[in-house]
Design an enzyme around this catalytic site. Sequence first.
Site, PDB file in Angstrom:
ATOM      1  CD1 TRP A 117       8.268 -13.724 -32.986  1.00 45.60           C
ATOM      2  CD2 TRP A 117       8.945 -15.030 -34.669  1.00 45.60           C
ATOM      3  NE1 TRP A 117       8.653 -12.912 -34.027  1.00 45.60           N
ATOM      4  CE2 TRP A 117       9.075 -13.682 -35.071  1.00 45.60           C
ATOM      5  CE3 TRP A 117       9.308 -16.033 -35.571  1.00 45.60           C
ATOM      6  CZ2 TRP A 117       9.552 -13.310 -36.336  1.00 45.60           C
ATOM      7  CZ3 TRP A 117       9.783 -15.664 -36.832  1.00 45.60           C
ATOM      8  CH2 TRP A 117       9.904 -14.312 -37.191  1.00 45.60           C
ATOM      9  CG  ASP A 182      12.881 -18.122 -30.379  1.00 42.71           C
ATOM     10  OD1 ASP A 182      13.871 -17.375 -30.231  1.00 42.71           O
ATOM     11  OD2 ASP A 182      12.066 -18.008 -31.327  1.00 42.71           O
ATOM     12  CE  LYS A 206      14.088  -9.956 -33.794  1.00 41.42           C
ATOM     13  NZ  LYS A 206      13.397 -11.226 -33.960  1.00 41.42           N
TER      14      LYS A 206
HETATM   15  C1  LIG Z   1      12.936 -12.254 -34.722  1.00 40.34           C
HETATM   16  C2  LIG Z   1      12.553 -13.525 -34.098  1.00 40.34           C
HETATM   17  C3  LIG Z   1      12.708 -14.751 -34.768  1.00 40.34           C
HETATM   18  C4  LIG Z   1      13.205 -14.850 -36.198  1.00 40.34           C
HETATM   19  O1  LIG Z   1      14.564 -14.641 -36.268  1.00 40.34           O
HETATM   20  P1  LIG Z   1      15.312 -14.816 -37.677  1.00 40.34           P
HETATM   21  O2  LIG Z   1      16.732 -14.559 -37.311  1.00 40.34           O
HETATM   22  O3  LIG Z   1      14.744 -13.813 -38.622  1.00 40.34           O
HETATM   23  O4  LIG Z   1      15.067 -16.203 -38.146  1.00 40.34           O
HETATM   24  C5  LIG Z   1      12.357 -15.904 -34.087  1.00 40.34           C
HETATM   25  N1  LIG Z   1      11.894 -15.876 -32.828  1.00 40.34           N
HETATM   26  C6  LIG Z   1      11.738 -14.709 -32.161  1.00 40.34           C
HETATM   27  C7  LIG Z   1      11.216 -14.736 -30.769  1.00 40.34           C
HETATM   28  C8  LIG Z   1      12.057 -13.512 -32.775  1.00 40.34           C
HETATM   29  O5  LIG Z   1      11.897 -12.351 -32.110  1.00 40.34           O
END
Ligand SMILES: *Cc1c(COP(=O)(O)O)cnc(C)c1O
Length: 371
Positions: A117, A182, A206
């Site tokens: 990511w 993030d 999540k």
């Molecule tokens: C799932 C995830 C993403 C992507 O998220 P989207 O909502 O599909 O854009 C980005 N960073 C991390 C750490 C993730 O787990």
Amino acid sequence: MDSPCSAELHAAARPQPATGYSFSAASGPLPAEVRAAVAEACMPPNGGRSILSLPFTSDAYRRLQDETEACLRRLLDIPDEFRVLFLQGGATLQFAMLPLNLLGGARLAAYVDTGHWSRRAIEEAGRYADPDIVARAVGHIPHEHDWQLDPRAAYCHITTNETADGLQFDRLPAIPVPLVADMSSDLLTRPLDFTRLALGYAATQKTIGVPGLTVLILRADLLGRAHPATPRAMNYTAQAEAASRVNTPPVFPVLVAHRMLHWIERQGGVAAMAAAVERRSAAVYAVLDDSGGFYRNTIARAHRSRVNPCFHLADQGLTERFLDAAQRAGLHDLRGHPRTGGIRVSLYNGVEDEAVAALAGFMREFARTQG
Ligand SMILES: *Cc1c(COP(=O)(O)O)cnc(C)c1O
């Protein structure tokens, strides 16, 4: 009349473990209590107004969004100088929105490459900025003293939990430029140190709800730096001034987040979520460590993900058999990320101890019979 997929939806909504347990990395399960509260908001008894057609301009929606923000602030103890934004486009859109909003005419932005990511974030930032990779993780995350961090960088981006790789920062680094994180797969799984953080963001599917909402928490002094070509709906300053209502906000995902955040609060807040994810991941890692090398994880202990333990079978030829047998035992969505292969166990806030106990038992038995 039933649509083609309504049977599947019914199956997914049935109380576990009738259909088994999901350990999906892409979306976290919602606790039964939260699902019931969401269902009631969709079909209110006594003919009340359904959330599905609630105008975002109504007082009721404003109250809902305000309460959602207030609950998030209580849970994470967010200081007053931080703004909370409710955005759309997922974490991926933030990969572009960050440089557009934070560079303020500069080009240099620092990135730590810890895995899948962070690389996606770096790639996207390259369209607007000169991303400078200041450190790389190979099985462990280098200490910030060893990062090649240029103090002129507009910000430094990290991915607190690498969902695809099973690698997690054990704490936020202390650095001399604004730290941007993030946190899509670990927000609300542990407390946050706002003396170190300048901006944190997370897509909510999540750990906080359903897809469609991205929560962004940023220090107010980072506002006012957007590139003039930034679309208005993607402009942090415009969204902050409009209470995240530059255009129609994602009303339904905000409702789900509202119910989930209050559920987290009733469980004992972030401390309770942290204890749970610690307990559940420890149960999975104990199986790996006691397997005599049958299961392999090569991440340094301090940086093993509490949220997404990843591992390989030493005999990779057994991976498909493991997945098939797990599926038959009602243990679903364990396939590792396509980039990394192997097995991945996601332990988001809605996962239950029973699910983890069932998985740990299955893994021990599989190693005993196949090892
Ligand atoms: C799932 C995830 C993403 C992507 O998220 P989207 O909502 O599909 O854009 C980005 N960073 C991390 C750490 C993730 O787990």
